[in-house]
Write a protein that holds these residues in place. Structure first.
Motif, PDB file in Angstrom:
ATOM      1  N   UNK A 121      30.967  -2.953  47.555  1.00  8.91           N
ATOM      2  CA  UNK A 121      32.158  -3.390  46.828  1.00  8.91           C
ATOM      3  C   UNK A 121      32.011  -4.764  46.213  1.00  8.91           C
ATOM      4  N   UNK A 122      30.904  -5.421  46.445  1.00 11.71           N
ATOM      5  CA  UNK A 122      30.636  -6.729  45.852  1.00 11.71           C
ATOM      6  C   UNK A 122      29.168  -6.803  45.452  1.00 11.71           C
ATOM      7  N   UNK A 123      28.853  -7.628  44.448  1.00 15.27           N
ATOM      8  CA  UNK A 123      29.717  -8.569  43.738  1.00 15.27           C
ATOM      9  C   UNK A 123      30.568  -7.905  42.666  1.00 15.27           C
ATOM     10  N   UNK A 124      31.640  -8.606  42.298  1.00 11.61           N
ATOM     11  CA  UNK A 124      32.358  -8.251  41.091  1.00 11.61           C
ATOM     12  C   UNK A 124      31.705  -8.941  39.906  1.00 11.61           C
ATOM     13  N   UNK A 125      32.211  -8.646  38.726  1.00 10.70           N
ATOM     14  CA  UNK A 125      31.716  -9.278  37.507  1.00 10.70           C
ATOM     15  C   UNK A 125      32.820 -10.116  36.879  1.00 10.70           C
ATOM     16  N   UNK A 126      32.418 -11.249  36.317  1.00  9.90           N
ATOM     17  CA  UNK A 126      33.311 -12.075  35.508  1.00  9.90           C
ATOM     18  C   UNK A 126      32.657 -12.241  34.142  1.00  9.90           C
ATOM     19  N   UNK A 127      33.292 -11.712  33.115  1.00  8.30           N
ATOM     20  CA  UNK A 127      32.765 -11.848  31.751  1.00  8.30           C
ATOM     21  C   UNK A 127      33.208 -13.214  31.216  1.00  8.30           C
ATOM     22  N   UNK A 128      32.381 -14.201  31.495  1.00  7.79           N
ATOM     23  CA  UNK A 128      32.796 -15.595  31.366  1.00  7.79           C
ATOM     24  C   UNK A 128      33.093 -16.004  29.929  1.00  7.79           C
ATOM     25  N   UNK A 129      32.393 -15.447  28.951  1.00  5.70           N
ATOM     26  CA  UNK A 129      32.714 -15.788  27.557  1.00  5.70           C
ATOM     27  C   UNK A 129      34.065 -15.220  27.150  1.00  5.70           C
ATOM     28  N   UNK A 130      34.390 -14.031  27.646  1.00 10.43           N
ATOM     29  CA  UNK A 130      35.722 -13.448  27.391  1.00 10.43           C
ATOM     30  C   UNK A 130      36.796 -14.325  28.027  1.00 10.43           C
ATOM     31  N   UNK A 131      36.535 -14.839  29.207  1.00 12.57           N
ATOM     32  CA  UNK A 131      37.481 -15.745  29.863  1.00 12.57           C
ATOM     33  C   UNK A 131      37.739 -16.969  28.996  1.00 12.57           C
ATOM     34  N   UNK A 132      36.672 -17.567  28.485  1.00 13.47           N
ATOM     35  CA  UNK A 132      36.833 -18.811  27.725  1.00 13.47           C
ATOM     36  C   UNK A 132      37.380 -18.598  26.326  1.00 13.47           C
ATOM     37  N   UNK A 133      37.375 -17.362  25.835  1.00 12.05           N
ATOM     38  CA  UNK A 133      38.072 -17.087  24.581  1.00 12.05           C
ATOM     39  C   UNK A 133      39.556 -17.424  24.692  1.00 12.05           C
TER      40      UNK A 133
END
Length: 627
Positions: free
Chosen positions: A274-286
């Motif tokens: 169940x881990x790790x999850x993903x963080x789409x960091x460029x989408x976050x910073x948009x």
């Protein structure tokens, strides 16, 4: 109706266990009604700075009503600490982890202060130099990010947050950090970093390489020097150092890991644990509203609130199901409550004690809040809207639009009276929108674990884990709980009987039970009835309207394959989600847990679990058990 009369038995039990004030001997010294009055008056006291004294009483009455009725509830630290000396009211924080002993242990200290007061913390470990890198002050080599991460974990383990909450954390690392293989596999062994959720930050260039050149070598970058390296296939993951890597500028002398190799390692570990999850960091910073202040590098423990270093956020959630009236959704009443929620959360900032001076400065400068929903699945059931359908997505889209439209309107109106947030100049509200705004960000979707118990509704935007189950209570007793919309339907349609409830409480899906209409089977779905595609689409439907992110679990059946996990990850990226977490049914069931440890209940499936040491996940359903 008095507040106490609106509290059901489960909510009352939860309030007594975690929220109501106690004296030095542990005796409860306030009623639920007194608790809501305490919280409401403390929050409303912020109005003295902007309006006359009568506004304090007026807003206190409004806040008390919506809280006691389970319509709108602020995050747990607000309910626990409002009106108490030095009360810290925020749930989620992000702290920087700099690449020096002083910076690391300053962050450990600040995290301890936050967790002692009931907050959860997120960290990015990208700035720490890789294992085996040079230390100029001593001439030696560093032990690497994982060893220092362990210091944070052990500090959290040692801190008991009052009598009610233990520390919860999020650990993040870029897929381009040299120690990424160690980070990906860090929680493969049971008990490791159990008070952390972990996510890999995936930049857009990685996803583009994965699709255009998956067999190309994966390049990692030393954050201290900026030098690039390849990861040899022969690496021993637990023990490799920087010197074992191959410089990226040279043709590798031995086989190295490709982009696809690293991706599959992430996928396989997520499938297994169940881990790790993903963080789409460029989408976050948009969606970063204050890029002039820096990039966002981490989120809070459940991933729904991306924050700058030293930033915190106050959350609150509205039970959508309480706005279902006469076969429809009362949008006008919901809109009014959204606007009231923005006022409430802005007030919380003014009366908050942020514990750490730098956090106080940043939070009052940006004034971020996170208003969202719970009870969404219950509302769909009440309205006859199927969760995993185009109709369900359209309903989610409409709810998200209502949240965004009214939160922004309230934030703009507050700005006219109280002023825009101090860091407005240079923010996207200044440069892109040209719009006055009281709060840099206003909306998010939290998991609402215990809040949904207090409200008596489904959590966040999740479908229920089960339509019927037995809650384990003190003294070894069990109490039957049935999903309220389903119970109403079953009684109205003459299908309610003990045999049906026994089957559902034993874990059977309604879809497996004969004699139930096809319409009912499609309407009353649970988390594992819904395919991962619909889970992701539901998350994406809300995400396009939400400033922050979405806390949601993409549930998969036990027989799902790593390819299904990979498909879920890719779909989340393609649909614009900011992050994604999967949980395959019972993938953690092999982890030992003695019955005597089962002193807490999962807020989603309500099964007994070991009292969480922080951000563990329920071994049955994958629900975050963050504090």
């Amino acid at each position: 109706m008095k507040s106490d009369e609106l509290i059901n038995d489960n909510a009352l039990r939860t309030l007594k266990a975690r929220y109501l004030r106690r004296d030095s001997s542990g005796k409860i010294i306030e009623t639920p009604r007194e608790m809501f009055a305490r919280v409401a008056l403390h929050i409303a006291s912020a109005h003295r700075a902007y309006e006359d004294e009568s506004s304090v009483a007026r807003y206190a009455d409004e806040f008390e009503h919506v809280m006691s009725a389970g319509i709108l509830l602020p995050n747990s630290p607000t309910l626990m600490n409002a009106g108490l000396p030095n009360g810290m009211l925020s749930a989620c924080f992000v702290l920087p982890v700099g690449d020096s002993i002083d910076e690391i242990f300053e962050s450990v200290k600040d995290a301890a202060m936050i967790q002692k007061a009931g907050g959860g913390t997120g960290f990015s470990f990208d700035r720490l130099r890789p294992t085996g890198d040079y230390i100029s002050s001593s001439g030696g080599k560093t032990s690497g990010p994982i060893s220092f991460w362990r210091v944070f974990s052990e500090a959290t383990r040692a801190i008991q947050q009052g009598a009610n909450r233990r520390g919860a954390n999020m650990g993040m690392m870029s897929v381009e950090h040299p120690d990424i293989l160690k980070f990906i596999t860090s929680k493969a062994r049971a008990g490791e970093f159990e008070n952390f959720n972990i996510s890999i930050k995936i930049p857009r260039r990685f996803m583009e390489s994965l699709r255009s050149n998956p067999d190309g070598p994966h390049v990692v970058i030393n954050p201290r020097t900026g030098a690039g390296f390849h990861l040899p296939r022969s690496l021993d993951v637990p023990s490799y150092e920087l010197a074992d890597l191959a410089p990226a500028g040279n043709a590798p002398k031995s086989p190295v890991l490709t982009v696809q190799d690293v991706w599959r390692m992430i996928v396989n570990d997520a499938w297994a644990t169940g881990e790790p999850g993903l963080c789409f960091i460029d989408r976050v910073n948009e969606d970063n509203p204050t890029p002039h202040l820096g990039a966002i590098e981490a989120t809070n423990p459940c991933g729904e609130q991306p924050l700058l270093d030293w930033e915190a956020c106050n959350l609150a959630s509205i039970d959508v199901a309480k706005f279902v009236q006469g076969g429809g959704l009362d949008e006008q009443a919901l809109a009014r409550t959204i606007r009231l929620g923005v006022v409430m959360l802005d007030d919380v900032i003014d009366v908050n004690n942020y514990v750490v001076a730098e956090i106080d400065r940043v939070c009052r400068g940006n004034r971020k809040i996170g208003l969202g929903y719970m009870g969404v699945a219950d509302a769909m059931m009440e309205l006859g809207v199927k969760y995993d359908s185009d109709e369900g997505l359209a309903f989610a889209d409409r709810l998200g639009a209502l949240l965004k439209e009214n939160a922004l309107a309230a934030g703009e109106e507050l700005a006219k009276v109280r002023g825009s947030f101090p860091n407005w100049s240079g923010s996207t509200w200044d440069t892109h929108h040209g719009r006055a705004m009281r709060n840099a960000a206003l909306t998010t979707i939290a998991p609402t674990g215990t809040l949904s118990i207090l409200a008596g509704c489904s959590g966040g935007i999740e479908p229920p884990f089960a339509l019927a189950f037995y809650r384990h209570i003190l003294g070894g007793q069990e109490m039957l709980e049935v999903n309220a919309p389903f119970a109403k339907y079953a009684r109205a349609n003459g299908i309610w009987n003990d045999e049906l409830i026994d089957k559902l409480s034993a874990g059977r899906s309604l879809r497996e039970i004969p004699g139930i209409s096809d319409d009912a089977k499609r309407l009353f779905v649970t988390a594992f009835d819904v395919s991962f595609e619909w889970h992701v689409r539901m998350q994406a439907a809300f995400q396009k309207h939400v400033d922050g992110a979405i806390s949601k679990t993409i549930n998969l059946p036990q027989w799902a394959s790593p390819a299904d996990v990979e498909s879920a990850f890719n779909l989340a990226y393609d649909l614009g989600c900011k992050g994604v977490t999967v949980y395959r049914d019972q993938c953690r069931m092999g982890q030992p847990m003695a019955l005597e440890q089962a002193r807490a209940l999962c807020p989603q499936c309500r099964r007994p679990v070991a009292a969480p040491a922080g951000c563990a996940r329920c071994p049955y359903c994958g629900c975050p058990l963050c504090g």
